[in-house]
Write an enzyme that holds these catalytic residues in place. Sequence first.
Site, PDB file in Angstrom:
ATOM      1  N   ASP A 435     -63.308 -26.899  15.625  1.00 49.10           N
ATOM      2  CA  ASP A 435     -62.122 -27.959  15.729  1.00 49.10           C
ATOM      3  C   ASP A 435     -61.361 -29.431  15.981  1.00 49.10           C
ATOM      4  OD1 ASP A 435     -60.039 -29.739  13.855  1.00 49.10           O
ATOM      5  OD2 ASP A 435     -59.693 -28.373  12.137  1.00 49.10           O
ATOM      6  N   HIS A 436     -62.201 -30.191  16.515  1.00 46.90           N
ATOM      7  CA  HIS A 436     -60.966 -31.047  17.721  1.00 46.90           C
ATOM      8  C   HIS A 436     -60.251 -31.086  17.613  1.00 46.90           C
ATOM      9  CE1 HIS A 436     -62.240 -32.267  21.636  1.00 46.90           C
ATOM     10  NE2 HIS A 436     -62.677 -33.768  21.136  1.00 46.90           N
TER      11      HIS A 436
END
Length: 465
Positions: A435-436
Site C-alpha cells: 500500500d503506497h
Amino acid sequence: MSQPKIFKLPDVGEGLTEAEIVKWHVQPGDTVEINQTIVEIETAKAIVELPCPFEGVVTELLVTEGETVDVGKPIISVDADGEGGVATPVSEPPAQAAAIKEEGVPRVEEPGMVSPEEPPKRQPVLVGYGVKEGTTKRRPRKETNGTPPPAPPAPAPPAAPAPRQAPPPGPQPVDNGLPLAKPPVRKMAKDLGVDLATVTGSGPQGSITRDDVLAAQSATQAPQVPAQAGPREERMPVKGVRKATAAAMSGSAFTAPHVTEFLQVDVTQTMDTVKRLRELPEFADVKVSPLLLVARALLTAVARNPEVNSTWVDGPSGAEIVVKRYVNLGIAAATDRGLIVPKVKEAQDLDLPGLARAINALTEKARAGKASPADLSDGTITITNVGVFGVDTGTPILTPGEAAILAFGQIRDMPWVHEGELAIRKVTTLSLSFDHRIVDGELGSRVLRDVGDMLEDPIRMLAWT
C-alpha cells in the site's frame, strides 16, 4: 404437546449477516442433545459446525440444504419434552385432525383440510413406470348428431416407379463390380489404402483419376473435430468464500494504491538448508518446505522494518497509520471452496519447528474446510505461494487492512553467475505488493531485498534475529 423451541441462525463471528446451509446432521424425529452438532453452515469466512442449544426431539427442519439464510432466521425446531411431532407456528392454533403416518413420520392436518387420495399403484413392467391398477378405459370416439364418425379414407395406390434412364452414349465400365479406373490408378489407390468404391470419378465416362484418389486420401486424413459434449456455457452462483473474496479484492484494488516490485533470487542454499532441516529430529513429524524459510525470512524483515506490518485507518479525527508490533502471518491456501488465507497468530514468537507445525496445521485445516472465522481473521501481512502452481511470479492484491503481501514463485534451474562463473543454480522470483499510502518505494525495496538476501544465505536469518 408443548410448544417446540426454535433455533435461529446465530452470528458466528465477524459480524456476518448470512450463511449457506451445507449439510444437516439430523432429521425430523431424531433425538438431540445439548451441544450436539446438528448442521454445517458456510459463511463468507469458513465452514462452521453449529451445536444444538436444546435437548429433545427434532420436529422440523425449517430450511433446506443449499439455501442461504440471514442471521436470526429460524432454521430448526426441537420439542424439548421429547414428544416429537411436527412443529406448529406460534400464531396458528394447534392441529386437531388425526395424524397420518407417512414413511414413519406423523403428519398433522389442519382443520378443514382434506387428505388427498392415495395415488393408484402401478403394475411392475420391465421398462418404464408400468400401468395403473384397475380397468383401463379407452377414450370414447367423437360422434356428430348421433352418427358414427366417417370411415378413414382408403390408402392411395402406390406410385409407379420412375422409368430407368438410358445410359449415356459412349463406352461404359464393364459390369464386373469394379469401379472404372486404369490399372496404374488402381495400384496407386491400393498403395495409399483408398477404397475405390468410395471414390467419385471425374474422368471420362466417370472413370477415377489419380487426382480423385489423392483427393480421397486427403479427405480421410483430415482431422475430425469432435462434437462438443454438454452445454456450451455454465453458470455458477457466486456465494460463500468466493463472494467474500470477490468483494474484498474489489475493495482492496480500488481503495489502496498498489505498487509491486520484483526480485530474482538464487535460493540454492535455501534448498540445501531445507534438506538439512528434514534430517533433524526436531522436524521428524512435520513437513518442511521452502515456504517455511520464506516465512521466517519475512518475519525477520518485519522485525527490522515494522512499518511494513501496518494498516491504514480512516477515523473521525483523520487518517492514521497503525503499526502492529505483533505478526499474524497469513498463508494463502487454495481449496475447493476458493482461495482462503488462514493466519498464524503471534508468528513472531514461534521458533522454526513451531512455525512449521503451525503452517502445516492451518493449511490442512483450511483445505479440509474446517478453518474457523477466528483462523481467517485479524491478519497483518500475507504470503502467497504461486510457485506450487508452476508460476514464476505475479502481482498479488493486498488483503484488506494489510500493508503488504509477498508472492513466492516456483524454483527453477537457471543459468546464473555464481562467484564470477556461469553455473546452473536454483532460482526463484519474489514479488512484493504494498500500500503506497503506508509503504514508500524505499521501505518496500528494503523489505524485499532483506527477504531475498536471507533466502540467498539463510545464515543471515540468525544474524538479524
